[in-house]
Design an enzyme around this catalytic site. Structure first.
Site, mmCIF file in Angstrom:
data_model
loop_
_atom_site.group_PDB
_atom_site.id
_atom_site.type_symbol
_atom_site.label_atom_id
_atom_site.label_comp_id
_atom_site.label_asym_id
_atom_site.label_seq_id
_atom_site.Cartn_x
_atom_site.Cartn_y
_atom_site.Cartn_z
ATOM 1 C CB SER A 132 7.581 2.473 23.510
ATOM 2 O OG SER A 132 7.790 2.574 22.131
ATOM 3 C CG ASP A 227 14.888 -0.192 20.772
ATOM 4 O OD1 ASP A 227 14.364 0.144 19.694
ATOM 5 O OD2 ASP A 227 14.415 0.121 21.878
ATOM 6 C CG HIS A 257 11.073 -1.069 21.193
ATOM 7 N ND1 HIS A 257 11.514 0.103 21.752
ATOM 8 C CD2 HIS A 257 9.726 -0.964 21.104
ATOM 9 C CE1 HIS A 257 10.479 0.889 21.992
ATOM 10 N NE2 HIS A 257 9.386 0.269 21.613
#
Length: 290
Positions: A132, A227, A257
């Site tokens: 991320s 996502d 995600h």
């Protein structure tokens, strides 16, 4: 919210045990004049001498600390690959917008290479990984290594990475309300992270706008299907390929995600196995193509 979460996350990490056979040590790294950060090193207890290394930059929107699953993954990598995993507690939002986190990541990578003998690290086998927002830091570091006069990482591994501050992809428009992360969160994150930055700083902070090095490290990227970051992860893989990099892209299906949170899921287990295979090849200076 971010300030409230940090002590809770610290407590959760302290309650997460390091798995048997793995040792965790704490180090203090000076990243700028007057700035020191805590950095953890995970390593197999029974291994001595030079070992490969993973610099792992945890996700959390540039504002949250490492989660228990980050520690679990660090232990798995250290055990399965007989390597050392370095995980810095880099500076976070809202107190520390760009470039604090990137400076910390870069400084810890420099610290790894400059102290490799003491740490027992093979400088020819150092990978940089992140999930991320940590993926954004990993990508930016791998794009800056030449400018910073650092050794080229043997591999960059980016898991559902943040790569584009412009936020103009179809998936960014498609997923404004998905769990764990969505385009609304992403917009707030970038606004906070880039506060007070110039146009050039924005380019440095956003991997899709980075100037790429002359030799791009081998790259492994995973993206989640459902996502908001899906399309920019795919686009970043294509950007690197177009520039001549060797890139292996995995598009996971039926995932949101942050699927690493679900450590017991078959998808996460399969992904971890694939990462280990890629790292194994890269540490031995072989091609990562499947």
């Amino acid at each position: 919210m971010l300030r409230i979460a940090k002590p809770v996350q610290e407590m959760m990490m302290k309650m997460t045990p390091v798995q048997p056979g793995i040792r965790c040590s704490e180090h203090t790294v000076q990243t700028e004049p007057g700035v020191q950060i805590r950095t953890e090193v995970y390593e197999p207890q029974e291994k001595e001498g030079e070992l490969p290394c993973i610099l792992y930059l945890h996700g959390g929107g540039f504002g949250y600390k490492a989660a228990p699953y980050h520690r679990q993954l660090a232990c798995i990598y250290a055990e399965r690959l007989a390597c050392r995993v370095v995980m810095p507690d880099y500076r976070l939002l809202p107190e520390h917008p760009f470039p604090a986190a990137l400076r910390d990541a870069t400084a810890v990578y420099r610290w790894i290479n400059e102290n490799a003998g003491e740490l027992g690290i093979d400088t020819e086998a150092v990978a940089v990984a992140g999930d991320s927002a940590g993926g954004a830091l990993a990508a930016c570091l791998c794009n800056l290594y030449e400018q910073e006069h650092l050794q080229r990482p043997c591999l960059q591994m980016l898991f559902y990475p943040v790569t584009d501050a412009d936020m103009n992809t179809p998936s960014m428009k498609r997923y404004p309300d998905t769990p764990l992360w969505n385009s609304v969160n992403d917009a707030k994150m970038w606004e906070m992270y880039l506060q007070g930055t110039s146009g050039n700083d924005r380019r440095i902070a956003s991997p899709m706008q980075n100037v790429l090095p002359s030799v791009i490290p081998q790259t492994y990227i995973e993206v989640a299907e459902i996502d908001c970051l899906h399309d920019e992860g795919v686009a970043y893989a294509e950007k690197l390929r177009t520039a001549g990099a060797q890139v292996l892209l995995t598009e996971t299906k039926g995932t949101i995600h942050g699927y690493d949170n679900a450590m017991d899921s078959s998808i996460t287990k399969d992904c971890v196995e694939k990462r280990i295979q890629v790292l194994y090849k890269s540490f031995r200076n072989t091609e990562i193509r499947s």
